[in-house]
Design a protein around this motif. Structure first.
Motif, PDB file in Angstrom:
ATOM      1  N   ASP A 141       0.720  -1.034   0.071  1.00 18.53           N
ATOM      2  CA  ASP A 141      -0.264  -0.016  -0.132  1.00 18.53           C
ATOM      3  C   ASP A 141       1.100   1.275  -0.308  1.00 18.53           C
ATOM      4  O   ASP A 141       1.447   1.952   0.641  1.00 18.53           O
ATOM      5  N   TYR A 142       0.463   1.887  -1.056  1.00 17.87           N
ATOM      6  CA  TYR A 142       2.251   3.031  -1.428  1.00 17.87           C
ATOM      7  C   TYR A 142       1.648   4.378  -0.189  1.00 17.87           C
ATOM      8  O   TYR A 142       2.209   4.794  -0.170  1.00 17.87           O
ATOM      9  N   SER A 143       0.031   4.363  -0.164  1.00 19.35           N
ATOM     10  CA  SER A 143      -0.345   5.506   0.554  1.00 19.35           C
ATOM     11  C   SER A 143      -0.031   5.249   1.779  1.00 19.35           C
ATOM     12  O   SER A 143       0.142   6.546   3.087  1.00 19.35           O
ATOM     13  N   LEU A 144       0.121   4.799   2.293  1.00 18.61           N
ATOM     14  CA  LEU A 144       0.140   4.476   4.247  1.00 18.61           C
ATOM     15  C   LEU A 144       2.550   4.252   4.386  1.00 18.61           C
ATOM     16  O   LEU A 144       2.596   5.343   5.249  1.00 18.61           O
ATOM     17  N   SER A 145       3.034   5.295   3.326  1.00 20.85           N
ATOM     18  CA  SER A 145       4.337   5.447   3.114  1.00 20.85           C
ATOM     19  C   SER A 145       4.644   7.389   4.253  1.00 20.85           C
ATOM     20  O   SER A 145       5.714   6.998   3.854  1.00 20.85           O
ATOM     21  N   VAL A 146       3.069   7.399   4.043  1.00 29.55           N
ATOM     22  CA  VAL A 146       3.351   8.425   4.647  1.00 29.55           C
ATOM     23  C   VAL A 146       3.746   9.191   5.823  1.00 29.55           C
ATOM     24  O   VAL A 146       4.019   9.671   6.723  1.00 29.55           O
ATOM     25  N   ILE A 147       3.083   7.545   6.146  1.00 32.82           N
ATOM     26  CA  ILE A 147       3.390   8.157   8.014  1.00 32.82           C
ATOM     27  C   ILE A 147       4.789   7.536   8.267  1.00 32.82           C
ATOM     28  O   ILE A 147       4.781   8.926   9.300  1.00 32.82           O
ATOM     29  N   PRO A 148       5.704   6.521   8.271  1.00 29.97           N
ATOM     30  CA  PRO A 148       6.939   7.269   8.560  1.00 29.97           C
ATOM     31  C   PRO A 148       7.098   7.550   8.090  1.00 29.97           C
ATOM     32  O   PRO A 148       8.945   8.051   8.759  1.00 29.97           O
ATOM     33  N   LEU A 149       7.715   8.281   6.657  1.00 32.89           N
ATOM     34  CA  LEU A 149       7.635   9.572   6.011  1.00 32.89           C
ATOM     35  C   LEU A 149       7.436  10.514   7.050  1.00 32.89           C
ATOM     36  O   LEU A 149       9.142  11.527   7.073  1.00 32.89           O
ATOM     37  N   PHE A 150       7.011  10.956   7.603  1.00 32.01           N
ATOM     38  CA  PHE A 150       6.355  12.563   8.432  1.00 32.01           C
ATOM     39  C   PHE A 150       7.088  12.446   9.621  1.00 32.01           C
ATOM     40  O   PHE A 150       7.493  13.188  10.785  1.00 32.01           O
ATOM     41  N   ILE A 151       7.084  10.623  10.291  1.00 29.99           N
ATOM     42  CA  ILE A 151       7.911  10.590  11.435  1.00 29.99           C
ATOM     43  C   ILE A 151       9.761  10.020  11.516  1.00 29.99           C
ATOM     44  O   ILE A 151      10.343  11.192  11.772  1.00 29.99           O
ATOM     45  N   LEU A 152       9.884  10.267  10.174  1.00 27.51           N
ATOM     46  CA  LEU A 152      11.119  10.560   9.768  1.00 27.51           C
ATOM     47  C   LEU A 152      11.727  11.914   9.731  1.00 27.51           C
ATOM     48  O   LEU A 152      13.025  12.152   9.970  1.00 27.51           O
ATOM     49  N   MET A 153      10.962  12.509   9.426  1.00 28.82           N
ATOM     50  CA  MET A 153      11.095  13.709   9.439  1.00 28.82           C
ATOM     51  C   MET A 153      11.294  15.003  10.836  1.00 28.82           C
ATOM     52  O   MET A 153      12.170  15.798  10.324  1.00 28.82           O
ATOM     53  N   GLY A 154      10.849  14.492  11.323  1.00 27.43           N
ATOM     54  CA  GLY A 154      10.828  15.173  12.623  1.00 27.43           C
ATOM     55  C   GLY A 154      11.626  14.695  13.156  1.00 27.43           C
ATOM     56  O   GLY A 154      12.791  15.453  13.705  1.00 27.43           O
ATOM     57  N   ASN A 155      12.389  13.272  13.439  1.00 23.94           N
ATOM     58  CA  ASN A 155      13.115  13.290  13.472  1.00 23.94           C
ATOM     59  C   ASN A 155      14.844  13.160  12.878  1.00 23.94           C
ATOM     60  O   ASN A 155      15.308  14.193  13.548  1.00 23.94           O
ATOM     61  N   PHE A 156      14.850  13.841  11.886  1.00 25.61           N
ATOM     62  CA  PHE A 156      15.771  14.499  11.267  1.00 25.61           C
ATOM     63  C   PHE A 156      15.845  15.627  11.957  1.00 25.61           C
ATOM     64  O   PHE A 156      16.705  16.170  11.675  1.00 25.61           O
ATOM     65  N   VAL A 157      14.889  16.907  11.986  1.00 20.40           N
ATOM     66  CA  VAL A 157      14.802  18.057  12.178  1.00 20.40           C
ATOM     67  C   VAL A 157      15.280  17.330  13.597  1.00 20.40           C
ATOM     68  O   VAL A 157      15.948  18.650  14.630  1.00 20.40           O
ATOM     69  N   THR A 158      15.231  16.941  14.217  1.00 20.49           N
ATOM     70  CA  THR A 158      15.436  16.934  15.850  1.00 20.49           C
ATOM     71  C   THR A 158      17.114  16.603  15.651  1.00 20.49           C
ATOM     72  O   THR A 158      17.281  17.591  16.732  1.00 20.49           O
ATOM     73  N   LYS A 159      17.667  15.947  15.277  1.00 26.86           N
ATOM     74  CA  LYS A 159      18.898  16.171  14.664  1.00 26.86           C
ATOM     75  C   LYS A 159      19.334  16.948  14.455  1.00 26.86           C
ATOM     76  O   LYS A 159      20.926  17.176  14.584  1.00 26.86           O
ATOM     77  N   ALA A 160      19.062  17.910  13.689  1.00 23.40           N
ATOM     78  CA  ALA A 160      19.802  18.972  12.979  1.00 23.40           C
ATOM     79  C   ALA A 160      19.795  19.942  14.043  1.00 23.40           C
ATOM     80  O   ALA A 160      20.174  21.091  13.894  1.00 23.40           O
ATOM     81  N   GLY A 161      19.154  19.711  15.094  1.00 17.53           N
ATOM     82  CA  GLY A 161      18.884  20.869  16.284  1.00 17.53           C
ATOM     83  C   GLY A 161      17.958  21.756  16.281  1.00 17.53           C
ATOM     84  O   GLY A 161      18.070  22.828  16.945  1.00 17.53           O
TER      85      GLY A 161
END
Length: 291
Positions: free
Chosen positions: A58-78
């Motif tokens: 299901d391609y549409s479900l990939s939106v969930i981990p991608l948004f969480i991944l974006m938040g983790n990158f933002v956190t590591k970037a300070g």
């Protein structure tokens, strides 16, 4: 009716035994399907295999981990720290200001993450040390982080709104638009609640240091990249430039670029980001339900 009660009871028992919700629901569903099909193991195994394959594709479900991944990158970037510092620069000098800064920062971080769990986990590391430093009561400090973390459910890009839209075949763009006003209302009511607690118990939230206006504007410059990332992701969805799934991918790529530009990435950091993303997904009951 009896079968439903037995299945629900078994599910609750396994959850209280700390079995992950995905496995508990899978076991109950598998055995229930086997039972209602006259103890046909082949039918149950076929159903389980087909469900796993269909969900994985299901391609549409990939939106969930991608948004969480974006938040983790933002956190590591300070950027989460800069977001908190910017909020603290304007309201931190007030009595209860650090708690209000926490709630405002949670709202801002929710706008680039969409996960209540990730928001709470991040802000507990960012906001709790300053509040303890200035003598805030543990109850008010913990409540500020816990309440602010719930904003991730409302403020787009909310993972819950994404899942609701997928399950009901509703427009995710319209759900995101509908989530803004309740999110802003939640922030306002949480700020009012902090003021009420401070009014009743002034010693629970001593005032912090007042920053000059020059430092406040410097702190604001630090969150420009976060604001631009949010505008890129949400603006692209609203104008129809790309779908929510594409927006999540663009947001994760943009957050990765910001972290790389700030030289915050290495092998260990990338590994931690991926582990944290998987952990947030594993502990999300909604994601477990979808699986």
């Amino acid at each position: 009716m009896i079968e439903s009660i037995i299945g629900f009871t078994a599910l609750i028992i396994m959850v209280f035994l700390r079995l992950p919700l995905a496995f508990a629901m899978g076991v109950v569903g598998f055995i229930g399907f086997w039972y209602i099909n006259d103890y046909n193991w082949n039918a149950a195994m076929s159903m389980a295999a087909r469900r796993i394959i269909d969900t994985g594709q299901d391609y549409s479900l990939s939106v969930i981990p991608l948004f969480i991944l974006m938040g983790n990158f933002v956190t590591k970037a300070g950027l989460s720290n800069e977001l908190y510092r910017a909020c603290n620069a304007f309201v931190g000098h007030k009595r209860g200001g650090l708690s209000m800064s926490t709630i405002l920062a949670c709202g801002g971080f929710s706008a680039i993450c969409g996960s209540s769990l990730a928001t709470s986990a991040t802000m507990s590391q960012v906001a709790m040390p300053p509040m303890r430093k200035y003598g805030y009561s543990d109850g008010l400090a913990a409540a500020s982080i816990a309440a602010g973390g719930t904003l991730g459910i409302l403020i787009p890009p909310s993972v819950m709104l994404v899942i609701y839209g997928l399950l009901t075949e509703s427009s995710i763009r319209e759900l995101f638009a509908a989530g803004f006003l309740p999110g802003l209302l939640g922030i306002g009511l949480y700020l009012a609640a902090v003021q009420w607690v401070v009014f009743r118990s002034p010693e629970s939230a001593p005032p912090g240091e007042r920053m000059p206006w020059g430092q406040r504007f410097i702190a604001l410059r630090g969150i420009l990249s976060t604001l631009l990332l949010f505008v890129l992701v949400m603006g692209g969805i609203y104008v129809g430039a790309f779908t929510p799934t594409e927006a999540a991918g663009i947001g994760a790529t943009g957050a990765f670029a910001l972290a790389a530009y700030r030289r915050k990435l290495n092998y260990q950091v990338m590994r931690d980001i991926l582990v944290d993303t998987a952990k947030h997904l594993r502990h999300s009951s909604l994601w477990s339900f979808v699986r």
